[in-house]
Design a protein around this motif. Structure first.
Motif, PDB file in Angstrom:
ATOM      1  N   UNK A  77      59.546  72.916  30.600  1.00 37.24           N
ATOM      2  CA  UNK A  77      60.485  71.791  30.535  1.00 37.24           C
ATOM      3  C   UNK A  77      60.698  71.421  29.080  1.00 37.24           C
ATOM      4  N   UNK A  78      61.952  71.218  28.704  1.00 38.79           N
ATOM      5  CA  UNK A  78      62.292  70.718  27.379  1.00 38.79           C
ATOM      6  C   UNK A  78      63.112  69.455  27.581  1.00 38.79           C
ATOM      7  N   UNK A  79      62.586  68.310  27.164  1.00 44.00           N
ATOM      8  CA  UNK A  79      63.242  67.034  27.425  1.00 44.00           C
ATOM      9  C   UNK A  79      63.208  66.157  26.175  1.00 44.00           C
ATOM     10  N   UNK A  80      64.199  65.271  26.055  1.00 43.08           N
ATOM     11  CA  UNK A  80      64.167  64.309  24.970  1.00 43.08           C
ATOM     12  C   UNK A  80      65.535  64.046  24.382  1.00 43.08           C
ATOM     13  N   UNK A  81      65.527  63.635  23.098  1.00 43.28           N
ATOM     14  CA  UNK A  81      66.731  63.216  22.392  1.00 43.28           C
ATOM     15  C   UNK A  81      67.024  64.151  21.235  1.00 43.28           C
ATOM     16  N   UNK A  82      68.323  64.388  20.993  1.00 45.59           N
ATOM     17  CA  UNK A  82      68.796  65.132  19.827  1.00 45.59           C
ATOM     18  C   UNK A  82      70.064  64.440  19.356  1.00 45.59           C
ATOM     19  N   UNK A  83      69.936  63.623  18.315  1.00 46.44           N
ATOM     20  CA  UNK A  83      71.082  62.831  17.870  1.00 46.44           C
ATOM     21  C   UNK A  83      71.489  61.846  18.943  1.00 46.44           C
ATOM     22  N   UNK A  84      72.764  61.860  19.324  1.00 45.35           N
ATOM     23  CA  UNK A  84      73.263  60.966  20.362  1.00 45.35           C
ATOM     24  C   UNK A  84      73.219  61.598  21.744  1.00 45.35           C
ATOM     25  N   UNK A  85      72.528  62.736  21.856  1.00 43.03           N
ATOM     26  CA  UNK A  85      72.440  63.448  23.137  1.00 43.03           C
ATOM     27  C   UNK A  85      71.043  63.278  23.746  1.00 43.03           C
ATOM     28  N   UNK A  86      71.017  63.147  25.040  1.00 44.27           N
ATOM     29  CA  UNK A  86      69.784  63.237  25.815  1.00 44.27           C
ATOM     30  C   UNK A  86      69.819  64.559  26.564  1.00 44.27           C
ATOM     31  N   UNK A  87      68.769  65.370  26.399  1.00 40.87           N
ATOM     32  CA  UNK A  87      68.770  66.737  26.930  1.00 40.87           C
ATOM     33  C   UNK A  87      67.583  66.965  27.855  1.00 40.87           C
ATOM     34  N   UNK A 129      63.223  81.060  41.925  1.00 34.18           N
ATOM     35  CA  UNK A 129      63.362  80.487  40.592  1.00 34.18           C
ATOM     36  C   UNK A 129      64.252  79.248  40.658  1.00 34.18           C
ATOM     37  N   UNK A 130      63.785  78.152  40.038  1.00 35.53           N
ATOM     38  CA  UNK A 130      64.546  76.905  39.945  1.00 35.53           C
ATOM     39  C   UNK A 130      64.905  76.673  38.484  1.00 35.53           C
ATOM     40  N   UNK A 131      66.172  76.401  38.218  1.00 38.36           N
ATOM     41  CA  UNK A 131      66.633  76.128  36.858  1.00 38.36           C
ATOM     42  C   UNK A 131      67.502  74.881  36.856  1.00 38.36           C
ATOM     43  N   UNK A 132      67.310  74.035  35.840  1.00 38.87           N
ATOM     44  CA  UNK A 132      68.079  72.803  35.715  1.00 38.87           C
ATOM     45  C   UNK A 132      68.493  72.643  34.260  1.00 38.87           C
ATOM     46  N   UNK A 133      69.745  72.297  34.048  1.00 44.77           N
ATOM     47  CA  UNK A 133      70.259  71.984  32.720  1.00 44.77           C
ATOM     48  C   UNK A 133      70.930  70.616  32.794  1.00 44.77           C
ATOM     49  N   UNK A 134      70.470  69.687  31.925  1.00 44.74           N
ATOM     50  CA  UNK A 134      70.972  68.317  31.944  1.00 44.74           C
ATOM     51  C   UNK A 134      71.335  67.891  30.521  1.00 44.74           C
ATOM     52  N   UNK A 135      72.482  67.221  30.365  1.00 43.94           N
ATOM     53  CA  UNK A 135      72.907  66.699  29.073  1.00 43.94           C
ATOM     54  C   UNK A 135      73.645  65.389  29.284  1.00 43.94           C
ATOM     55  N   UNK A 136      73.358  64.413  28.403  1.00 43.79           N
ATOM     56  CA  UNK A 136      74.055  63.128  28.429  1.00 43.79           C
ATOM     57  C   UNK A 136      74.424  62.747  26.995  1.00 43.79           C
ATOM     58  N   UNK A 137      75.606  62.185  26.836  1.00 42.18           N
ATOM     59  CA  UNK A 137      76.097  61.769  25.534  1.00 42.18           C
ATOM     60  C   UNK A 137      76.250  60.255  25.514  1.00 42.18           C
ATOM     61  N   UNK A 138      75.670  59.615  24.481  1.00 37.72           N
ATOM     62  CA  UNK A 138      75.783  58.169  24.346  1.00 37.72           C
ATOM     63  C   UNK A 138      77.240  57.755  24.185  1.00 37.72           C
ATOM     64  N   UNK A 196      79.475  54.061  23.670  1.00 39.32           N
ATOM     65  CA  UNK A 196      79.759  52.622  23.561  1.00 39.32           C
ATOM     66  C   UNK A 196      78.594  51.754  24.008  1.00 39.32           C
ATOM     67  N   UNK A 197      77.684  51.498  23.117  1.00 33.64           N
ATOM     68  CA  UNK A 197      76.549  50.648  23.444  1.00 33.64           C
ATOM     69  C   UNK A 197      75.503  51.403  24.229  1.00 33.64           C
ATOM     70  N   UNK A 198      75.224  50.979  25.460  1.00 31.25           N
ATOM     71  CA  UNK A 198      74.186  51.619  26.264  1.00 31.25           C
ATOM     72  C   UNK A 198      74.761  52.499  27.374  1.00 31.25           C
ATOM     73  N   UNK A 199      76.026  52.867  27.293  1.00 29.96           N
ATOM     74  CA  UNK A 199      76.625  53.747  28.299  1.00 29.96           C
ATOM     75  C   UNK A 199      76.410  55.207  27.981  1.00 29.96           C
ATOM     76  N   UNK A 200      76.803  56.066  28.923  1.00 29.52           N
ATOM     77  CA  UNK A 200      76.722  57.513  28.706  1.00 29.52           C
ATOM     78  C   UNK A 200      77.699  58.227  29.618  1.00 29.52           C
ATOM     79  N   UNK A 201      78.045  59.448  29.245  1.00 28.33           N
ATOM     80  CA  UNK A 201      78.684  60.415  30.132  1.00 28.33           C
ATOM     81  C   UNK A 201      77.808  61.659  30.097  1.00 28.33           C
ATOM     82  N   UNK A 202      77.667  62.315  31.236  1.00 31.69           N
ATOM     83  CA  UNK A 202      76.742  63.432  31.299  1.00 31.69           C
ATOM     84  C   UNK A 202      77.194  64.523  32.236  1.00 31.69           C
ATOM     85  N   UNK A 203      76.426  65.603  32.221  1.00 38.76           N
ATOM     86  CA  UNK A 203      76.680  66.741  33.110  1.00 38.76           C
ATOM     87  C   UNK A 203      75.344  67.353  33.489  1.00 38.76           C
ATOM     88  N   UNK A 204      75.326  68.025  34.637  1.00 40.23           N
ATOM     89  CA  UNK A 204      74.087  68.629  35.120  1.00 40.23           C
ATOM     90  C   UNK A 204      74.405  69.827  35.996  1.00 40.23           C
TER      91      UNK A 204
END
Length: 662
Positions: A369-379, A396-405, A407-415
């Motif tokens: 698992x690789x999780x955390x923050x990179x700039x304004x992205x949550x991965x 085999x189970x695979x998951x890819x998750x990304x969220x982009x900060x 306006x304040x505390x909002x986000x848009x993401x994909x998975x």
């Protein structure tokens, strides 16, 4: 459009009333200074030199008023450690309450919109947002006994992980002025940007239990604040020359041995087998914001057992994840819809689908698992392989998750989630969002699609909702759609082929009588059709819940509705329920006595008319804490079913004895 405009108008009423965020200065400890002894007493020279921060304000019971008891905060640091010293003054120190010593029991729960639900003790909680992203934080808390509590907050407090474990120390001490606490948190326990601005998000909450007074340094408003709202935290400044970090490698190996002998009915040994297993878990911060977890031949032998439940519905039960490998930063992989008092309607990913089958546990060969923050992205990236067992091939189970900060505390993401074996495959993916047009108004939702190798699981799901939380009222309106063939084999879908609309509303007057803190008046309901437009289910009902300053409370709710059964099923594997369209009604309650007393009573129940008969469940609980080292809790639950197809009673009794020595 008119409803959306009303939501925006209501949210904007509070946006103009936000108080300035307080700023706390961190004191740099000189290299040759005497070390801080973590004993709970702020008597070292460091604490005399560090600047003092005061100015706490009440969230309960008198919102915005200055705290009636003074709280002093001091922050200091050196090359390895962050220190936080707290003095909680109390005009009646003999009345300070501290009965909890067990870890992670200082809060009875945290819920978005309602703030922190403290347990029965006096307590101090500290929130750190090292990336100052106004979304994610880490919490450390204690009480007059020096009990430990830590948690991770994700998405501005919407996801709270109390199963996280960090390395840190705390001690408390009582004195004539009240009580005090010293926190010592190694920088290696915290994830922070090495070249940041030197400013972190920071907040402190205090519960003075004998007065029922909850105070905060920042975010004290009941309309849009609360300790859980990372975006409402103040600032911690003054950091210079923070450690860059070394190898910071955490390795946990295990070795498991055993011997099995099978004997037939006449005493002849039919099989003998020796067992030797080894594995390892590794944790390593690839960057200051990204954490890598690797596991090989994973051992789940020490995982806490699930609480026993009786299924009184036609849908699957939902059990939370408790395995350590999947817990840290688990909120990053959250995608879908949840409900407070029922199983989640739709989750794109549910980690208990990995290694847990109806027939038993399935061994994990390995994963990362690789999780955390990179700039304004949550991965978040996850890949796990499970062994072939119970007739199922290696998977085999695979998951890819990304969220982009946004306006304040909002986000848009994909998975994207993929489950793949030699026999079958299933892929699900989508986009989601959480937006805050104002500090009180939240718009969120998702759109997802699913596909399987044979095409039978090609489907879709969608949700959109708007909610506003304020002290005196709250309202949430949401719509969820799930197609007939939607399939998420690595997720959780309660039911398919639905168009579901939910409405939840609350009014909360605060009458100054009978020792009341407030009275919550609810109206809630839902309406479900299938995708062809046929009515499947509806319910609507009110509720009322007075809560007292002492911490005691009761909620009573009821409702009426109808439900359609398209396929006959067996309730709890005992009673047949035929196809039909059934009228429904319910009457339920939750109640508890004051949690600040050594003896606490709790009760809950739900009396339901459904399926042409009665389906009732109710329970009672007694908790006794004669000392901080010992607590005993007994619980008895009864489930009573009386239907035309049969009847049964199912009782569950539990006794939990907790001995905490330190």
């Amino acid at each position: 459009m008119a409803l959306l405009a009303a939501f925006l108008a209501l949210g904007s009423l509070q946006a103009q009333q936000e108080a300035p965020r307080p700023s706390v200065g961190a004191y740099r400890i000189a290299p040759k200074s005497a070390p801080v002894q973590v004993d709970g007493r702020l008597d070292e020279a460091v604490w005399r030199e560090a600047p003092v921060t005061r100015g706490f304000r009440q969230r309960e019971p008198a919102m915005g008023e200055p705290a009636t008891e003074d709280t002093e905060i001091r922050v200091a640091y050196d090359d390895k450690m962050l220190y936080v010293g707290v003095v909680a003054h109390d005009s009646r120190p003999e009345g300070i309450i501290g009965r909890i010593l067990q870890r992670d029991r200082l809060f009875s729960g945290m819920m978005s919109g309602s703030g922190v639900n403290f347990a029965g003790d006096d307590a101090i909680a500290i929130l750190l947002d090292p990336f100052d992203d106004h979304r994610n934080g880490v919490v450390f808390a204690t009480n007059p006994n020096g009990a430990e509590y830590e948690a991770l907050f994700t998405d501005d407090g919407k996801q709270i992980n109390t199963d996280w474990r960090g390395i840190w120390w705390v001690a408390s001490a009582r004195g004539p002025e009240g009580w005090s606490a010293e926190f010592a948190i190694p920088f290696r326990t915290l994830r922070y940007p090495r070249n940041g601005s030197g400013t972190w998000g920071f907040n402190v909450a205090r519960m003075a239990r004998q007065k029922g007074e909850e105070t905060l340094l920042s975010g004290w408003s009941r309309n849009n604040g609360g300790f859980h709202r990372v975006s409402q935290a103040g600032h911690l400044t003054g950091f210079t020359e923070l450690p860059a970090g070394g190898l910071d490698l955490d390795v946990k190996p295990y070795l498991l041995t055993g011997y099995t002998r099978e004997i037939d009915d006449i005493g002849v040994i039919t099989k003998e087998k020796a067992r030797l297993e080894a594995g390892v878990d590794v944790k390593y911060p690839v960057t200051p914001g990204l954490l890598l977890d690797v596991t090989v031949n994973t051992d789940f032998a020490q995982v806490e057992a699930d609480d026993q439940q009786v299924n009184l519905t036609r849908f699957n039960l939902f059990f939370p994840e408790k395995r350590e490998f999947f817990l840290e930063n688990a909120g990053i992989f959250e995608f879908g819809a949840r409900r407070s008092f029922e199983a989640p309607p739709f989750l794109l990913f549910f980690s208990r689908r990995i290694g847990v089958a109806d027939s038993g546990a399935v061994p994990l060969l390995g994963g990362a698992r690789l999780t955390g923050r990179a700039g304004k992205q949550t991965l978040g990236l996850l890949d796990v392989v499970i062994e072939d067992k119970f007739g199922e091939p290696r998977t085999n189970f695979s998951v890819l998750r990304a969220k982009r900060d946004v306006a304040g505390s909002g986000y848009v993401g994909a998975m994207v989630v993929d489950r793949r074996s030699s026999a079958s495959s299933n892929t699900a993916g989508g986009v989601d969002w959480s937006l805050w047009p104002t500090s009180s108004l939240n718009l969120q939702g998702f759109a997802a699609g699913t596909t399987t190798g044979d095409g039978a699981g090609n489907g879709w799901a969608f949700q959109g909702s708007a909610s506003i939380e304020r002290d005196r009222f709250a309202i949430e309106l949401g719509h969820l759609a799930v197609s007939p063939n939607a399939t998420a084999e690595a997720g959780f879908i309660t039911r398919t082929d639905i168009l579901r609309t939910d409405l939840n509303s609350r009014l909360s007057p605060r009458p100054p009588i009978l020792g009341l803190r407030k009275v919550d008046i609810f109206l809630f309901g839902h309406h479900i059709m299938n995708t062809a437009g046929r009515l499947e289910e509806w319910s609507l009902g009110p509720g009322i819940g007075p809560k007292w300053l002492s911490g005691a409370g009761i909620s009573v709710f009821g409702g009426r509705g109808e439900t359609r059964i398209d396929e006959a099923f067996t309730l709890s594997d005992r009673v047949d329920v035929p196809v039909g369209f059934y009228p429904t009604w319910e009457l339920g309650w939750f109640a508890n006595s004051s949690t600040r007393r050594p003896v606490v009573l709790r009760s809950s129940g739900q009396l339901t008319g459904n399926f042409g008969g009665r389906v009732d469940s109710y329970s009672g609980e007694l908790s006794v804490a004669p000392s901080r080292n010992l607590s005993v809790t007994g619980r008895l639950s009864r489930n009573r079913v009386r239907l035309p197809g049969g009847r049964f009673d199912a009782d569950i009794g539990t006794v939990r004895v907790t001995v905490a020595t330190s």
